[in-house]
Design an enzyme around this catalytic site. Structure first.
Site, PDB file in Angstrom:
ATOM      1  N   CYS A 267      -0.480   7.062   1.477  1.00  0.00           N
ATOM      2  CA  CYS A 267       0.788   7.376   0.808  1.00  0.00           C
ATOM      3  C   CYS A 267       1.203   8.841   0.960  1.00  0.00           C
ATOM      4  O   CYS A 267       2.355   9.182   0.715  1.00  0.00           O
ATOM      5  CB  CYS A 267       0.709   7.002  -0.667  1.00  0.00           C
TER       6      CYS A 267
ATOM      7  N   HIS B 133       6.135  10.861  -4.214  1.00  0.00           N
ATOM      8  CA  HIS B 133       5.773   9.531  -3.726  1.00  0.00           C
ATOM      9  C   HIS B 133       6.100   8.507  -4.806  1.00  0.00           C
ATOM     10  O   HIS B 133       5.791   8.708  -5.979  1.00  0.00           O
ATOM     11  CB  HIS B 133       4.281   9.499  -3.389  1.00  0.00           C
TER      12      HIS B 133
ATOM     13  N   ASN C 253       6.229   0.480  -4.237  1.00  0.00           N
ATOM     14  CA  ASN C 253       5.470   1.521  -3.546  1.00  0.00           C
ATOM     15  C   ASN C 253       5.436   1.159  -2.066  1.00  0.00           C
ATOM     16  O   ASN C 253       4.778   0.195  -1.665  1.00  0.00           O
ATOM     17  CB  ASN C 253       4.052   1.581  -4.126  1.00  0.00           C
TER      18      ASN C 253
END
Length: 326
Positions: A120, A253, A283
């Site tokens: 990520c 993020h 996500n």
């Protein structure tokens, strides 16, 4: 000799057409005896929907479309690009790199193309590498892309993880400039925490060894993420000679709204200065920051001249930040 910097000149993104609401996902899970609900997901994560790619659509397909849109935004032809970096944890193949496949799909050849794997945090890592290469003269016009098809590695029997992730891609064009665009960057990793977020499988002899599905200790990730995101934000601000008050926009993020809210509080930023897309995208790992950036630029929320802080945290355990003037 004058100093050489890098600056974002175009942004682009692409989401697979298939949108899955929390209720639709809950219904899918219920068919296998797994219980969840829209309320349960929203309360814990802030996520309301995500996009899943069709089985025949790969990371390189999403990445190539996001790249085309970024090139259009920058008013450039793909043939002018001399560097392609793709951040992904869900590559099309073991090799070649997804970046080489994107290069092929854009119809260009000859320029450097490679992948970055920092989960990520991948886009922040890729931006840092591209900025460094441009500053040293190794590249002049770079495509930096985050692209993921996380739906392929989810365990749909684990409601604590399968509700979190989605598919998508985001891209930027980074060009050499006489004036600073990327003001400062910083990257970190701590391999002691590899086990809290991982896909512990690999291919050997034509068979999958280990478990090829995502595993996560949510509480451990949350605890680490909140601390390191504040630290790296302050560090990158100090490097650039800036303070919290200089941040026009924070693009963290997009993992969990609670982590984002906690980071904003620690940086004394109101939530209306935080770009939030996790509610609609889930996500999307390395794609989440460039997706959110492109969304904010195209909606004219973020404008030229704004100071933007990008920061990510992911499996590895990796984290990092990029401070830029758009």
């Amino acid at each position: 000799m004058s100093a050489r910097f890098s600056r974002i000149t175009g942004t682009g993104s692409f989401l697979p057409p298939k949108r899955l609401s929390n209720q639709a996902l809950a219904d899918r899970l219920a068919a296998d005896g797994i219980e969840t609900s829209d309320e349960w997901i929203v309360e814990r994560t802030g996520i309301r929907a995500r996009h899943f790619a069709e089985p025949d659509v790969a990371s390189s397909d999403l990445a190539a479309e996001a790249a085309r849109r970024a090139l259009e935004s920058a008013k450039l032809d793909a043939s002018s690009i001399d560097l392609i970096i793709v951040a992904t944890s869900t590559p099309d193949m073991v090799f070649p790199s997804t970046a080489c496949l994107v290069q092929q799909k854009l119809g260009v050849q000859g320029c450097a193309a490679f992948d970055v794997q920092a989960v990520c945090s991948g886009f922040v890592y890729a931006m840092t590498v591209a900025d460094s290469m441009i500053r040293t003269g190794a590249a002049t016009k770079a495509l930096v892309i985050g692209s993921e098809v996380f739906s392929r590695i989810l365990d749909f029997k684990d409601r604590t993880t399968c509700v979190l992730f989605g598919d998508g891609a985001g891209a930027v064009v980074l060009e050499a400039s006489d004036t600073p665009g990327v003001l400062a960057t910083e990257l970190h990793a701590d391999g002691r925490h590899v086990g809290i977020l991982c896909v512990p499988g690999n291919v050997s002899g034509g068979a999958v060894l280990g478990d090829p599905l995502l595993k996560m200790d949510g509480q451990a990730v949350f605890k680490l993420a909140v601390g390191v995101l504040e630290d790296v934000a302050r560090s990158v601000l100090t490097k650039a000679g800036k303070t919290d008050a200089d941040i026009d926009w924070l693009i963290p993020h997009q993992a969990n709204i609670r982590i984002m809210q906690s980071t904003a509080r620690k940086l004394k930023l109101p939530m209306d200065k935080v770009v939030v897309t996790v509610d609609q995208h889930g996500n999307t790992s390395a794609a989440s920051i460039p997706l959110a950036l492109d969304s904010a630029v195209r909606s004219e929320k973020i404008k030229r001249g704004d100071t933007v802080l990008l920061e990510g945290v992911g499996g590895g355990f990796t984290w990092g930040a990029v401070l830029l003037d758009l």
